[in-house]
Write an enzyme that holds these catalytic residues in place. Structure first.
Site, PDB file in Angstrom:
ATOM      1  N   LYS A  39     -12.063  18.065  95.650  1.00  0.00           N
ATOM      2  CA  LYS A  39     -11.227  18.856  94.730  1.00  0.00           C
ATOM      3  C   LYS A  39     -11.744  18.734  93.304  1.00  0.00           C
ATOM      4  O   LYS A  39     -12.530  17.827  93.002  1.00  0.00           O
ATOM      5  CB  LYS A  39      -9.795  18.352  94.819  1.00  0.00           C
ATOM      6  CG  LYS A  39      -9.637  16.886  94.451  1.00  0.00           C
ATOM      7  CD  LYS A  39      -8.332  16.307  94.989  1.00  0.00           C
ATOM      8  CE  LYS A  39      -8.211  14.853  94.591  1.00  0.00           C
ATOM      9  NZ  LYS A  39      -7.111  14.185  95.287  1.00  0.00           N
ATOM     10  N   ARG A 133       5.322  12.205  96.081  1.00  0.00           N
ATOM     11  CA  ARG A 133       4.593  13.242  95.376  1.00  0.00           C
ATOM     12  C   ARG A 133       4.677  14.460  96.285  1.00  0.00           C
ATOM     13  O   ARG A 133       5.689  15.111  96.328  1.00  0.00           O
ATOM     14  CB  ARG A 133       3.159  12.749  95.167  1.00  0.00           C
ATOM     15  CG  ARG A 133       2.533  13.185  93.898  1.00  0.00           C
ATOM     16  CD  ARG A 133       1.184  12.559  93.699  1.00  0.00           C
ATOM     17  NE  ARG A 133       0.253  12.775  94.804  1.00  0.00           N
ATOM     18  CZ  ARG A 133      -1.039  12.491  94.755  1.00  0.00           C
ATOM     19  NH1 ARG A 133      -1.549  11.980  93.662  1.00  0.00           N
ATOM     20  NH2 ARG A 133      -1.824  12.705  95.792  1.00  0.00           N
ATOM     21  N   TYR A 249     -16.575  12.268  60.342  1.00  0.00           N
ATOM     22  CA  TYR A 249     -15.235  12.498  59.807  1.00  0.00           C
ATOM     23  C   TYR A 249     -14.628  11.207  59.276  1.00  0.00           C
ATOM     24  O   TYR A 249     -14.713  10.159  59.918  1.00  0.00           O
ATOM     25  CB  TYR A 249     -14.320  13.077  60.890  1.00  0.00           C
ATOM     26  CG  TYR A 249     -14.604  14.543  61.158  1.00  0.00           C
ATOM     27  CD1 TYR A 249     -14.464  15.493  60.164  1.00  0.00           C
ATOM     28  CD2 TYR A 249     -15.014  14.958  62.419  1.00  0.00           C
ATOM     29  CE1 TYR A 249     -14.725  16.838  60.413  1.00  0.00           C
ATOM     30  CE2 TYR A 249     -15.275  16.296  62.684  1.00  0.00           C
ATOM     31  CZ  TYR A 249     -15.126  17.231  61.663  1.00  0.00           C
ATOM     32  OH  TYR A 249     -15.382  18.545  61.913  1.00  0.00           O
ATOM     33  N   MET A 297     -16.228  16.844  68.073  1.00  0.00           N
ATOM     34  CA  MET A 297     -16.094  17.690  69.264  1.00  0.00           C
ATOM     35  C   MET A 297     -17.444  17.924  69.945  1.00  0.00           C
ATOM     36  O   MET A 297     -17.537  17.903  71.173  1.00  0.00           O
ATOM     37  CB  MET A 297     -15.458  19.028  68.886  1.00  0.00           C
ATOM     38  CG  MET A 297     -15.067  19.861  70.092  1.00  0.00           C
ATOM     39  SD  MET A 297     -14.456  21.499  69.655  1.00  0.00           S
ATOM     40  CE  MET A 297     -12.974  21.109  68.765  1.00  0.00           C
TER      41      MET A 297
HETATM   42  C1  LIG Z   1      -7.541  13.018  95.791  1.00  0.00           C
HETATM   43  C2  LIG Z   1      -7.071  12.611  97.114  1.00  0.00           C
HETATM   44  C3  LIG Z   1      -7.831  11.729  97.896  1.00  0.00           C
HETATM   45  C4  LIG Z   1      -9.041  10.994  97.366  1.00  0.00           C
HETATM   46  O1  LIG Z   1      -8.581   9.874  96.636  1.00  0.00           O
HETATM   47  P1  LIG Z   1      -9.561   8.866  95.865  1.00  0.00           P
HETATM   48  O2  LIG Z   1      -8.637   7.895  95.247  1.00  0.00           O
HETATM   49  O3  LIG Z   1     -10.292   9.670  94.857  1.00  0.00           O
HETATM   50  O4  LIG Z   1     -10.469   8.271  96.865  1.00  0.00           O
HETATM   51  C5  LIG Z   1      -7.408  11.486  99.191  1.00  0.00           C
HETATM   52  N1  LIG Z   1      -6.278  12.061  99.684  1.00  0.00           N
HETATM   53  C6  LIG Z   1      -5.507  12.878  98.938  1.00  0.00           C
HETATM   54  C7  LIG Z   1      -4.285  13.464  99.536  1.00  0.00           C
HETATM   55  C8  LIG Z   1      -5.864  13.172  97.633  1.00  0.00           C
HETATM   56  O5  LIG Z   1      -5.087  13.963  96.897  1.00  0.00           O
END
Ligand SMILES: *Cc1c(COP(=O)(O)O)cnc(C)c1O
Length: 349
Positions: A39, A133, A249, A297
């Site tokens: 992701k 969550r 700055y 920046m």
């Molecule tokens: C992002 C995520 C992972 C990966 O977690 P890491 O801590 O980056 O290894 C695994 N499962 C779910 C549901 C996630 O959202």
């Protein structure tokens, strides 16, 4: 439009390190296989670099969060290996899953209904065992809308796998209860840190993300995981300043003597946040270039007094060991990676 000239920032991605990290996490997963969380553009590393490396290393399960992340991943792996963690919120999401062949992760009774009404079929199911969550509540897993799903992977997510606390065991026990209650083919609980908890937590499939890209959150992974991302930035200008002159700055750095300084094409818009500045040292040919004053920046000034051969256009190495940078700055390893931004030319080492 004319072709863009090369950027003055580059991110070197070590494909062998990604493969090594996946193979290591797969081995530490015992009898389970490791999948891969890709992701957020593979945590900022770049899907086009990370996914082929992971696929060629042997990964066969890829997780994204958003539906919008699917097309980039599908350029490299078959649709049935891709899961969308946020699940189908509406008929459009479900239709997209059907059209592409990727699998939704069902997180609620409402999502179960959306999926079934769109025609049903194979899906994954996330059960919430304590992170509160996303995912079905334990009280909802007996619902007919859930029981009638055709579940490939039954999954849950650990809240505190990077700590040795009782909640890990509690989530493990609840997950075992869910496994009894929801018909499924495979099971999955551990993220990167969860793999460090031991093979008992690995079930059938683990879901590492951070550690694939160089993150180390538990003792068990120290020495096992290699750095993946190596940023470099070009020198834009060098200049000489006199004792008493300020740099950047608010003149946070004032020269104690005559100095030679260099302006580096990197800033907080490229993920090098101000809090990373103090005590940071860039390198040229192994020689040290201490950061001076506030990070801007798009620019950072370094002390090049001891590096007389440094010239405009030279490339300097930006240190980015995730565990070390996190320790120094108080940022999480996840934040350091995912905020690198889009101005780098990404390329393989
Ligand atoms: C992002 C995520 C992972 C990966 O977690 P890491 O801590 O980056 O290894 C695994 N499962 C779910 C549901 C996630 O959202």
């Amino acid at each position: 439009m004319a072709d863009l000239p090369p950027a003055s920032l580059r991110l070197k991605i070590d494909r062998d390190a990604i493969a090594h990290n996946w193979q290591t996490l797969d081995r530490l997963s015992g009898a389970a296989s490791a999948g891969a969380a890709v992701k957020a553009d593979a945590y900022g590393v770049g899907v086009d670099y990370a996914v082929p490396a992971l696929r060629d290393a042997g990964a066969r399960a890829f997780f994204v969060a958003h539906w919008s992340e699917v097309p980039a991943v599908l350029k490299h792996v078959p649709a049935e290996q891709v899961a969308v963690l946020h699940g189908p919120a509406n008929a459009a999401d479900a239709a997209f899953a059907r059209a592409t062949g990727v699998l939704p992760v069902i997180n609620s009774i409402a999502q179960a209904r959306v999926w079934t009404e769109s025609g049903g079929g194979l899906c994954h199911v996330m059960v919430d065992t304590g992170i509160n969550r996303l995912g079905l509540s334990m009280g909802d897993i007996g619902d007919p809308a859930v029981q009638s799903l055709e579940v490939d992977v039954l999954l849950s997510h650990l809240a505190s796998a990077d700590e040795d606390i009782a909640s890990n065991r509690k989530q493990f026990d609840r997950f075992e209860t869910a496994i009894e209650a929801v018909p499924h083919r495979r099971t999955s609980l551990a993220n990167s840190a969860g793999i460090g908890l031991g093979t008992e937590y690995a079930f059938d499939l683990t879901r590492p993300g951070l550690s694939l890209y160089g993150g180390v959150q538990r003792e068990e992974l120290v020495g096992e995981i290699r750095q993946v991302v190596f940023p470099q930035a070009a020198i834009l200008q060098t200049r000489r300043i006199e004792a008493g002159e300020g740099v950047g700055y608010n003149a946070q750095f004032v020269a104690p003597c005559d100095m030679r300084i260099a302006v580096v094409s990197l800033g907080y818009a490229d993920g090098f946040l101000r809090m990373l500045g103090p005590d940071a040292v860039f390198r040229f040919d192994g020689k040290e270039l201490p950061v001076l004053g506030k990070v801007s920046m798009d620019m950072i000034v370094v002390d090049a007094s001891e590096v007389e051969d440094l010239r405009e256009g030279d490339w300097v190495d930006i240190p980015l060991s995730l565990p070390e940078t996190a320790r120094r700055s108080g940022l999480s390893q996840y934040e350091i990676l995912t905020t690198l931004g889009s101005r780098y030319d990404r390329g393989l080492v």
